[in-house]
Design a protein around this motif. Structure first.
Motif, PDB file in Angstrom:
ATOM      1  N   VAL A 110     -78.602 -44.836  42.286  1.00 24.00           N
ATOM      2  CA  VAL A 110     -77.885 -45.830  43.075  1.00 24.00           C
ATOM      3  C   VAL A 110     -77.119 -46.697  42.085  1.00 24.00           C
ATOM      4  CG1 VAL A 110     -78.174 -47.787  44.646  1.00 24.00           C
ATOM      5  CG2 VAL A 110     -79.736 -45.848  44.770  1.00 24.00           C
ATOM      6  N   CYS A 111     -75.971 -47.152  42.504  1.00 23.46           N
ATOM      7  CA  CYS A 111     -75.167 -48.036  41.658  1.00 23.46           C
ATOM      8  C   CYS A 111     -76.079 -49.057  40.986  1.00 23.46           C
ATOM      9  CB  CYS A 111     -74.115 -48.738  42.511  1.00 23.46           C
ATOM     10  SG  CYS A 111     -73.342 -50.127  41.683  1.00 23.46           S
ATOM     11  N   ARG A 112     -76.038 -49.113  39.683  1.00 23.79           N
ATOM     12  CA  ARG A 112     -76.981 -49.980  38.938  1.00 23.79           C
ATOM     13  C   ARG A 112     -76.800 -51.448  39.307  1.00 23.79           C
ATOM     14  NH1 ARG A 112     -79.897 -45.749  37.118  1.00 23.79           N
ATOM     15  NH2 ARG A 112     -78.537 -44.270  36.065  1.00 23.79           N
ATOM     16  N   ARG A 113     -75.562 -51.838  39.477  1.00 23.54           N
ATOM     17  CA  ARG A 113     -75.313 -53.255  39.738  1.00 23.54           C
ATOM     18  C   ARG A 113     -75.869 -53.633  41.100  1.00 23.54           C
ATOM     19  NH1 ARG A 113     -71.862 -55.473  36.428  1.00 23.54           N
ATOM     20  NH2 ARG A 113     -71.091 -53.378  36.039  1.00 23.54           N
ATOM     21  N   ARG A 114     -75.664 -52.716  42.040  1.00 22.11           N
ATOM     22  CA  ARG A 114     -76.173 -52.944  43.371  1.00 22.11           C
ATOM     23  C   ARG A 114     -77.690 -53.110  43.334  1.00 22.11           C
ATOM     24  NH1 ARG A 114     -73.698 -48.880  47.822  1.00 22.11           N
ATOM     25  NH2 ARG A 114     -75.289 -49.318  49.375  1.00 22.11           N
ATOM     26  N   GLN A 126     -71.190 -53.023  48.105  1.00 19.03           N
ATOM     27  CA  GLN A 126     -70.274 -51.991  47.615  1.00 19.03           C
ATOM     28  C   GLN A 126     -70.830 -51.335  46.346  1.00 19.03           C
ATOM     29  OE1 GLN A 126     -69.994 -55.238  47.309  1.00 19.03           O
ATOM     30  NE2 GLN A 126     -68.468 -55.861  45.808  1.00 19.03           N
ATOM     31  N   ASN A 127     -70.179 -50.260  45.919  1.00 22.11           N
ATOM     32  CA  ASN A 127     -70.507 -49.682  44.628  1.00 22.11           C
ATOM     33  C   ASN A 127     -69.591 -50.308  43.592  1.00 22.11           C
ATOM     34  OD1 ASN A 127     -72.562 -47.961  45.479  1.00 22.11           O
ATOM     35  ND2 ASN A 127     -71.052 -46.498  46.244  1.00 22.11           N
ATOM     36  N   CYS A 128     -70.133 -50.543  42.399  1.00 20.78           N
ATOM     37  CA  CYS A 128     -69.396 -51.422  41.482  1.00 20.78           C
ATOM     38  C   CYS A 128     -68.249 -50.745  40.749  1.00 20.78           C
ATOM     39  CB  CYS A 128     -70.352 -52.050  40.469  1.00 20.78           C
ATOM     40  SG  CYS A 128     -70.864 -50.936  39.152  1.00 20.78           S
ATOM     41  N   GLY A 129     -68.355 -49.435  40.574  1.00 19.89           N
ATOM     42  CA  GLY A 129     -67.280 -48.756  39.851  1.00 19.89           C
ATOM     43  C   GLY A 129     -67.329 -48.974  38.351  1.00 19.89           C
ATOM     44  N   ASN A 130     -68.341 -49.664  37.876  1.00 22.94           N
ATOM     45  CA  ASN A 130     -68.442 -49.928  36.437  1.00 22.94           C
ATOM     46  C   ASN A 130     -69.863 -49.684  35.933  1.00 22.94           C
ATOM     47  OD1 ASN A 130     -67.591 -50.658  33.885  1.00 22.94           O
ATOM     48  ND2 ASN A 130     -67.755 -52.869  34.261  1.00 22.94           N
ATOM     49  N   CYS A 131     -70.497 -48.612  36.476  1.00 21.21           N
ATOM     50  CA  CYS A 131     -71.795 -48.197  35.943  1.00 21.21           C
ATOM     51  C   CYS A 131     -71.820 -46.677  35.903  1.00 21.21           C
ATOM     52  CB  CYS A 131     -72.939 -48.744  36.794  1.00 21.21           C
ATOM     53  SG  CYS A 131     -73.168 -47.914  38.368  1.00 21.21           S
ATOM     54  N   ASP A 132     -72.808 -46.124  35.239  1.00 21.16           N
ATOM     55  CA  ASP A 132     -72.814 -44.667  35.079  1.00 21.16           C
ATOM     56  C   ASP A 132     -72.919 -43.943  36.409  1.00 21.16           C
ATOM     57  OD1 ASP A 132     -75.383 -45.756  35.211  1.00 21.16           O
ATOM     58  OD2 ASP A 132     -76.277 -43.967  34.339  1.00 21.16           O
ATOM     59  N   VAL A 133     -73.671 -44.493  37.363  1.00 23.47           N
ATOM     60  CA  VAL A 133     -73.812 -43.811  38.648  1.00 23.47           C
ATOM     61  C   VAL A 133     -72.481 -43.796  39.379  1.00 23.47           C
ATOM     62  CG1 VAL A 133     -75.000 -43.772  40.853  1.00 23.47           C
ATOM     63  CG2 VAL A 133     -76.215 -44.500  38.803  1.00 23.47           C
ATOM     64  N   CYS A 134     -71.793 -44.933  39.380  1.00 21.05           N
ATOM     65  CA  CYS A 134     -70.499 -44.989  40.045  1.00 21.05           C
ATOM     66  C   CYS A 134     -69.498 -44.065  39.369  1.00 21.05           C
ATOM     67  CB  CYS A 134     -69.950 -46.407  40.037  1.00 21.05           C
ATOM     68  SG  CYS A 134     -70.799 -47.476  41.186  1.00 21.05           S
ATOM     69  N   LEU A 135     -69.607 -43.969  38.049  1.00 21.30           N
ATOM     70  CA  LEU A 135     -68.610 -43.183  37.338  1.00 21.30           C
ATOM     71  C   LEU A 135     -68.879 -41.684  37.412  1.00 21.30           C
ATOM     72  CD1 LEU A 135     -68.134 -45.638  34.341  1.00 21.30           C
ATOM     73  CD2 LEU A 135     -66.512 -45.160  36.192  1.00 21.30           C
TER      74      LEU A 135
END
Ligand code: ADP
Ligand code: ZN
Length: 718
Positions: free
Chosen positions: A373-377, A389-398
């Motif tokens: 899951v998005c790390r920031r989330r 939302q998904n952050c777009g700036n973590c390994d999962v999002c990328l």
């Protein structure tokens, strides 16, 4: 009291144009004489929330701060901006203490930092009582909570403050967000109808990455080489791994030092000093390192080992990128770490209750590292923030895992949570969903609820995987003060009752090896000439900053932050007025360092232009440089192969920006008056032809150009 003065102070003293989120509201609450609790992440800008009121209110502000190093740093930073600040702690000798007392009584100190020990000592209170106290700020207020990680017994004695200083606003600040800590702060400080401010804990400029722990030493070496010259911290669990890693880094040409609690104190402070002053870029350290370091240009934080809980992880990660520039966090995850901690906790000295709490927190840390899951989330939801939302700036999002519509699965689990009366822990819940005949399930009658056995299609591990994702999505939460039982959140209710859709990662994808996220490093990608020019100037300014820091005996980031240097690179200010527009350049700093930086920028631009590179804005400078060397505009025009009118216009631009030129050579004061008198008829940007026509060709273009320059120069200087 209104905020206008606060805004002027922000600009004049700190060089900033705008308040960050919540700062203005918090300051207003202080002006309204309210007690205040502020939860704001590291780097969020807590200090200004008490420093600005301290400077605008009458009297002396008292700031309770737990660490001598931190106090020293803050006081130095304030003094660098010309603020009358001081600290009072055990590091002062008797003579120094007496001198400070005199200053205080004379009303010469606006902000006084005090250690909690000093504050609660019998001798200090009478002095305090004689001062006009404007506000009291308790920094790192979570130190008051025995639940927290930095518990400081002296903090629990601070309740006398509210009782002794009747109508002085009492402000508590912390970067620790959990609810138990918050409750403790409110009750122990006896805050009076406090205004509560909870900032988002998001630090969008820090990219969050987790990678499998195999071959981590090689990965770290590669990472550090890529980030050559940048400041970074690598957290390790043991003293031995700190030393080993530092040695390996040095062997590979990356300058690194190590830091742990067993080093003698003088060595520890030397390492810390070298880091702060940009003499050593990389520190391999145990978690003993970092608290009390305000260095704003830490570009990355790596975790060689898994942190013990998300609070610790996020606090450590938060030491990167306080200046708001892009920074990286990279965690190496191995299950062996989890097992080792588990054993340490179980065999440790704490009470059963404390052990249970520690284990539960460890589990969340583990799930964070492992859930797709998005790390920031995940972290933000852990801190009770709704981040959908998904952050777009973590390994999962990328590099995202495969998702499926998990609504039905989630509903089954949520329903089971409610039907067990929110009295089931995660493992019991899975047993219930899978229809287990375990004794504790049967004894509590959970086999009689409707959802018993409703989730047999997933294995035990699959359910753990799904439920941990639900946790990270914020559909359920764990009540640490109620036997780690699961509770359904509002968002969870929306899924269960209103059919809100949830997308979850497929359990079968879990084992899939994720490609290691490619490190985005400036130095590895192909550079355009503009980029290399910018980096060249940045390096020049950074070098200058280091020299100045040495001369003035302060850490480089207290001269100007990286963010301020970046803006200088961006805008290339070549006059005082331009310089003041750069965020972070206060009046005091302009006085102290303005010329040095302006000269460095000018020389850089000239040098590059002379080497044949195209640099925007250089043309004025070139003409100006030749003019200063004694050439006439006509000569310069010949040398530069441009018209004399163009050269004069360059000189006028420099004059407009604050350079001194005797303009009477071109236009008389009377003529200037007449021309300027007509400017109100036109609007900016002024078109010279229109003005020329307006006066029926009475004044030549040069005279008009100089008059406009003089007009704008005056506007800028007021
Ligand atoms: P915290 O104490 O919350 O960790 P700080 O008070 O140290 O954060 O602030 C972090 C950084 O942000 C500092 O370099 C500070 O000067 C800068 N900063 C704070 N407020 C502002 C603002 N309004 N505009 C620009 N920079 C700011
Ligand atoms: Zn993300």
């Amino acid at each position: 009291m209104n905020l206008d003065l606060a805004r002027t102070t922000l600009k004049k003293v700190f060089g900033y144009d705008q308040f960050r989120p919540l700062q203005a509201e918090i300051i207003q609450a202080v002006y309204d004489k309210r007690d205040v609790l502020v939860l704001m992440p590291t780097g969020g800008g807590k200090s200004l929330c008490f420093q600005v009121p301290a400077l605008t209110l009458e009297g002396t502000a008292l700031v309770v701060s737990p660490l001598i190093a931190l106090m020293k740093d803050q006081v130095q930073g304030l003094r660098a901006n010309g603020v009358l600040a001081a600290y009072y702690n055990s590091s002062l000798d008797t003579k120094e203490a007496h001198k400070l007392e005199d200053e205080l009584l004379a009303g010469n100190i606006k902000i006084l930092y005090v250690s909690p020990e000093k504050l609660v000592s019998q001798s200090f209170l009478p002095l305090l009582k004689r001062l006009n106290i404007s506000l009291i700020a308790v920094d790192e207020a979570h130190c008051i909570s025995a639940w927290g990680h930095d518990f400081r017994p002296e903090y629990t004695q601070l309740r006398f403050l509210r009782r002794q200083f009747g109508d002085v606003p009492l402000l508590a600040f912390t970067a620790t967000a959990d609810k138990l800590t918050r409750k403790d702060i409110l009750s122990q400080l006896e805050l009076r109808d406090p205004a509560l401010f909870i900032a988002s804990f998001d630090r969008p400029n820090i990219s969050l990455h987790v990678r499998p722990g195999q071959k981590r030493i090689e990965q770290i070496l590669e990472f550090a080489k890529k980030h050559h010259g940048q400041s970074g911290i690598i957290y390790c669990l043991s003293r031995k791994s700190c030393e080993m890693l530092a040695e390996k880094l040095n062997a590979k040409g990356v300058r690194a030092a190590y830091y742990h609690a067993e080093l003698p104190p003088n060595l520890r402070s030397k390492v810390q000093d070298d880091f702060i002053n940009d003499r050593i870029p990389v520190i391999c350290a145990t978690i003993a390192f970092g608290m009390g370091i305000d260095k704003s240009n830490v570009r990355y934080v790596l975790h060689y080992n898994l942190p013990r809980n998300l609070e610790g992880y996020y606090q450590e990660v938060g030491r990167a990128g306080r200046d708001g520039l892009p920074s990286e966090a990279l965690l190496f995850f191995s299950y062996a770490d989890v097992q080792a901690y588990r054993q340490m906790i179980e065999e440790g000295e704490s009470s059963d209750e404390q052990k249970e709490l520690k284990l539960a927190k460890l589990n969340r840390m583990y799930q964070f590292a492992e859930a797709p899951v998005c790390r920031r989330r995940t972290v933000l939801n852990y801190f009770g923030e709704t981040y959908e939302q998904n952050c777009g700036n973590c390994d999962v999002c990328l590099s995202p895992p495969r998702q499926f519509d998990g609504t039905v699965a989630a509903q089954k689990a949520l329903s089971a949570v409610l039907r067990t009366g929110e009295k089931a822990s995660m493992s019991i819940l899975v047993e219930v969903l899978r229809g287990s005949q375990r004794r504790d399930v049967l004894e509590r009658g959970f086999n009689k609820i409707k959802t018993f056995g409703a989730g047999r299609e997933y294995s035990y591990d699959d359910w753990l995987f799904l439920i941990s994702q639900m946790l990270h999505h914020g559909l359920i939460e764990i009540a640490y003060d109620d036997h780690n039982n699961l509770k359904v959140t509002d968002m969870g209710k929306a899924v269960l009752l209103e059919g809100k859709q949830v997308s979850l990662a497929l359990p079968s994808d879990k084992e899939k090896e994720k490609p290691a996220a490619a490190g985005k490093s400036k130095s590895t990608v192909h550079q355009t000439p503009v980029q290399s020019l910018r980096e060249g100037l940045f390096d020049k300014l950074r070098e200058l900053r280091r020299e100045l820091a040495q001369q003035h005996g302060v850490p480089p980031y207290l001269i100007f932050s990286d963010a301020t240097l970046e803006q200088m690179v961006e805008r290339r200010p070549i006059s005082d007025a331009d310089m003041l527009e750069v965020s972070g350049v206060s009046e005091r700093k302009l006085q102290l360092y303005g010329d040095a930086f302006i000269n460095a920028i000018r020389n850089f631009v000239l040098e590059k232009t002379n080497e044949g590179q195209k640099v925007t804005g250089s043309t004025y400078l070139l003409s100006w440089d030749l003019f200063k060397k004694g050439h006439t505009p006509e000569e310069i025009a010949g040398m530069r192969n441009v018209s004399t009118a163009t050269v004069v216009s360059h000189l006028a631009t420099m004059y407009e920006r604050g350079e001194n030129v005797d303009i009477q050579k071109w236009v008389s004061p009377e003529e200037t008056d007449i021309i300027q008198g007509s400017l109100s008829l036109f609007s900016e940007p002024y078109v010279m032809k229109e003005i020329y026509d307006h006066f029926g060709e009475k004044f030549g273009y040069e005279k008009i150009r100089w008059s406009i320059a003089a007009f704008k120069r005056r506007q800028r200087l007021v």
